[in-house]
Design an enzyme around this catalytic site. Structure first.
Site, mmCIF file in Angstrom:
data_model
loop_
_atom_site.group_PDB
_atom_site.id
_atom_site.type_symbol
_atom_site.label_atom_id
_atom_site.label_comp_id
_atom_site.label_asym_id
_atom_site.label_seq_id
_atom_site.Cartn_x
_atom_site.Cartn_y
_atom_site.Cartn_z
ATOM 1 C CG ASN A 72 -2.228 0.700 0.947
ATOM 2 O OD1 ASN A 72 -2.697 0.726 -0.189
ATOM 3 N ND2 ASN A 72 -2.814 1.289 1.977
ATOM 4 C CG HIS A 118 -6.578 -1.262 4.497
ATOM 5 N ND1 HIS A 118 -5.287 -1.715 4.450
ATOM 6 C CD2 HIS A 118 -6.878 -0.807 3.260
ATOM 7 C CE1 HIS A 118 -4.810 -1.526 3.228
ATOM 8 N NE2 HIS A 118 -5.759 -0.973 2.482
ATOM 9 C CB THR A 169 -3.477 -0.925 -3.234
ATOM 10 O OG1 THR A 169 -2.375 -1.236 -2.382
ATOM 11 C CG2 THR A 169 -3.695 -2.062 -4.207
ATOM 12 N NE ARG A 170 -7.420 4.310 -0.195
ATOM 13 C CZ ARG A 170 -6.690 3.961 0.854
ATOM 14 N NH1 ARG A 170 -6.368 2.707 1.045
ATOM 15 N NH2 ARG A 170 -6.268 4.873 1.713
ATOM 16 C CD GLU A 180 -7.184 1.219 8.361
ATOM 17 O OE1 GLU A 180 -7.021 0.088 8.834
ATOM 18 O OE2 GLU A 180 -6.490 1.701 7.435
#
Lengths: 318, 333
Positions: A72, A118, A169-170, A180
């Protein structure tokens, strides 16, 4: 009915992905994505394709955050354009692969939206992470999700910052949503935490479906916590941690920390207080994965963000 | 260990189940050589940081009749903040492993187990240290749990009883881990006596101030007990409740070993509470409940422990029993 200025019409959001296992030991997302890979009915919506995807399968198998480096953090141009070699880090290789499937980052071909799931050991509740304060679509979505989850709270962390923003990553998608949810120990899945994560995805997808159907979302504003600064643990010359998060700060993510409040406690009982000039709102308090990143918590300040009216451009095109 | 029978007529009853334990006084040698280890699992941080602290500043471990020695069991795992490097150190202390001769190609933890056994054992010999405290954390909601091999270990049961009465800031249930005649594989089994402290919930790799405080309180309370005991204090007989391991329950798994259901929200965090027949244990991602189908209540512990997914343990099933423990006293010269 159309109050939106034509300038605020946005392209429909047709290609959506849900990432789990970006950190292989954050198990709510891992289990949800595995479940949806087997049975995706729950995440399908009219007028869009939703693709569940395990981003770091080797880390998932090992139940570790990562194999070689944090996946990430490597979606920057440098890593994404690195020449493939034998000894290339596993996560860099994965990042390039993910970028080729869901990106390329920054291009028209990129996916419209990625949710990245996450967990945290911190008491952050159901948190949404916003990368770009000018992304009206995502701000509108967060406004929608917050309302849908209310009276449960759903804080928004804004990581738009010149030094502290990281290459997630996104971020390969046009719109990126970090989810999260905590507190949950790494390597553990808690039913309550998994359920909270699942609700966020449900409402997020509902929003996209409504948006694609032509619903107009009037201007809105949301309160967000804007990242300000990382705070490391007190350490000795050898780099060893010599004081821990004070019990008055533990689990107090998003609560006001005022000048003079206790922050750390050492093993001799000495208290270290917050010596800033103004109130901050700590979050990621005592996150396990951040010991190595030299971060005991991050300081945030409250900011109000406003999003313009948005509407999908699809109706005019049809 | 010497058993003194007060009324002589009780001799004939010894060994039967009706023995009145209150009529016995069991004498033990004082505990002079005491060790404390904190990082048997390198990501259970209360013990890691306390042991490191005490290595630098051991005054807290000193009492009038002895000084406990702190040591680091698994420094390589601690450095990497992982449970273990090659295999679980706390499963590596069976005599068979400790006396195996294969050198060179050994796993790190086996090498460490042999070294630790040389330092504080050897297991089963007359030279072993008298007592070891082994500090652990769990992601389960077990409070400040005291792990004892069995209630036949009267001295340690007195110690546990003392801790329960004197450290009251957390629940301090007693967990009896010995299952059948199986030899203990735990690190503290190399000393004459041992006690493992299991404090949770705390995520792996995280130090929580509250868990650390409880761990420290338990260790100090244990050391206080040993000091009183060494000074010749007589500890009278008593009855005590403890949880005895019955069996371990795995997660429901698919044919390829994948977990098919997770701990039910009603069971999560309910360590040491009764699980009654018909109560939900697991929940699938489709929302189906899997219920406990036993005939009698059990008391689950280690519910959703992070390290036990790979050991195929979703929780440990315990029975709650009351034990009668005879009086003890140190045999002073």
């Amino acid at each position: 009915m159309a109050f939106c200025h034509v300038d605020h019409e946005l392209a429909p959001v047709r290609r959506v992905a849900i990432f789990g296992g970006t950190h292989g030991n954050e198990l709510s997302g891992v289990l949800l994505v595995k479940h949806w890979l087997e049975n995706s009915a729950e995440i399908q919506r009219v007028g869009m394709v939703v693709k569940p995807f395990l981003t770091n399968p080797r880390a998932v198998q090992k139940c570790a955050r990562y194999i070689d480096c944090d996946l990430n953090r490597v979606f920057d141009t440098e890593h994404l354009s690195e020449q493939e070699t034998e000894d290339m880090l596993y996560e860099v290789k994965r990042a390039q692969k993910i970028n080729s499937i869901f990106g390329p980052k920054g291009s028209d071909d990129a996916f419209d939206l990625i949710f990245d799931l996450h967990n945290t050991t911190s008491n952050m509740g159901s948190t949404l992470i916003l990368e770009d304060l000018n992304d009206d679509f995502t701000v509108q979505m967060f406004h929608y999700i917050k309302l849908a989850l209310s009276p449960a709270s759903c804080p928004v962390l804004l990581i738009d910052h010149s030094n502290l923003k990281y290459a997630t990553t996104r971020s390969v998608a046009k719109h990126s949503v970090g989810v999260e949810v905590g507190p949950q120990s790494h390597g553990v899945v808690r039913a309550d935490i998994l359920d909270n994560m699942r609700r966020i995805i449900k409402h997020g997808l509902d929003f996209v479906e409504l948006f694609n159907s032509g619903k107009e979302f009037p201007p809105c504003s949301i309160e967000v916590y804007k990242i300000q600064e990382k705070v490391d643990y007190p350490r000795n010359e050898a780099g060893e941690i010599v004081a821990f998060v004070h019990h008055h700060l533990q689990d107090q993510d998003w609560q006001a920390l005022k000048p003079g409040d206790p922050v750390f406690l050492d093993l001799d009982g000495n208290v270290i207080v917050y010596d800033g000039d103004y109130t901050v709102y700590p979050t990621f308090v005592n996150e396990a994965a951040y010991y190595e990143k030299k971060q005991a918590f991050i300081k945030t300040v409250k900011v109000t963000l406003t999003a313009k009216c948005i509407r999908s451009s699809v109706l005019n095109q049809e | 260990m010497v058993t003194l029978r007060r009324p002589l007529m009780l001799i004939c009853l010894a060994g039967t189940e009706q023995v009145d334990q209150t009529l016995f006084l069991i004498m033990f040698k004082p505990l002079k050589r005491v060790v404390v280890t904190g990082d048997t699992h390198g990501n259970e941080m209360s013990g890691v940081y306390l042991a490191k602290h005490w290595l630098k500043n051991p005054s807290e471990l000193q009492r009038e009749t002895f000084s406990a020695t702190p040591f680091l069991g698994n420094p390589r795992a601690t450095e990497k903040i992982v449970r273990y490097v090659d295999q679980d150190l706390n499963r590596s202390f069976k005599t068979e492993i400790l006396t195996s001769s294969s050198e060179g190609d050994e796993l790190y933890e086996i090498k460490r187990a042999k070294e630790i056994n040389q330092l504080y054992g050897p297991k089963g010999s007359t030279q072993t240290y008298d007592f070891m405290i082994d500090m652990h954390n769990t992601t389960s909601n077990m409070g400040a749990c005291l792990i004892v091999d069995s209630t036949e270990n009267h001295l340690i049961m007195h110690m546990a009883n003392y801790v329960q009465k004197n450290y009251t800031l957390a629940k301090t249930p007693i967990y009896l881990y010995k299952l059948g005649d199986e030899e203990s594989y735990a690190i503290d089994s190399i000393c004459k006596y041992g006690l493992a402290l299991e404090v949770g919930p705390q995520p792996q790799g995280v130090v929580r101030a509250d868990a650390l405080k409880h761990m420290r309180g338990l260790v100090n309370s244990v050391l206080d007990f040993i000091d009183l005991f060494n000074k010749g204090t007589a500890f009278p007989a008593f009855e005590i409740e403890a949880y005895k391991l019955l069996a371990r329950e795995d997660y429901p798994r698919s044919s390829d070993g994948e977990i098919m259901a997770i701990i039910h929200p009603h069971l999560q965090d309910k360590d040491f509470d009764p699980l009654n027949p018909g109560d939900p244990m697991f929940q699938t991602l489709d929302g189906k409940d899997i219920i406990y189908e036993g005939d009698t209540p059990v008391y689950p512990t280690f519910i959703n422990e992070g390290a036990y997914y790979e050991k195929k343990i979703a929780f440990a099933k315990m029975e709650k029993l009351t034990f009668s423990i005879p009086a003890i006293q140190a045999q002073t010269e």
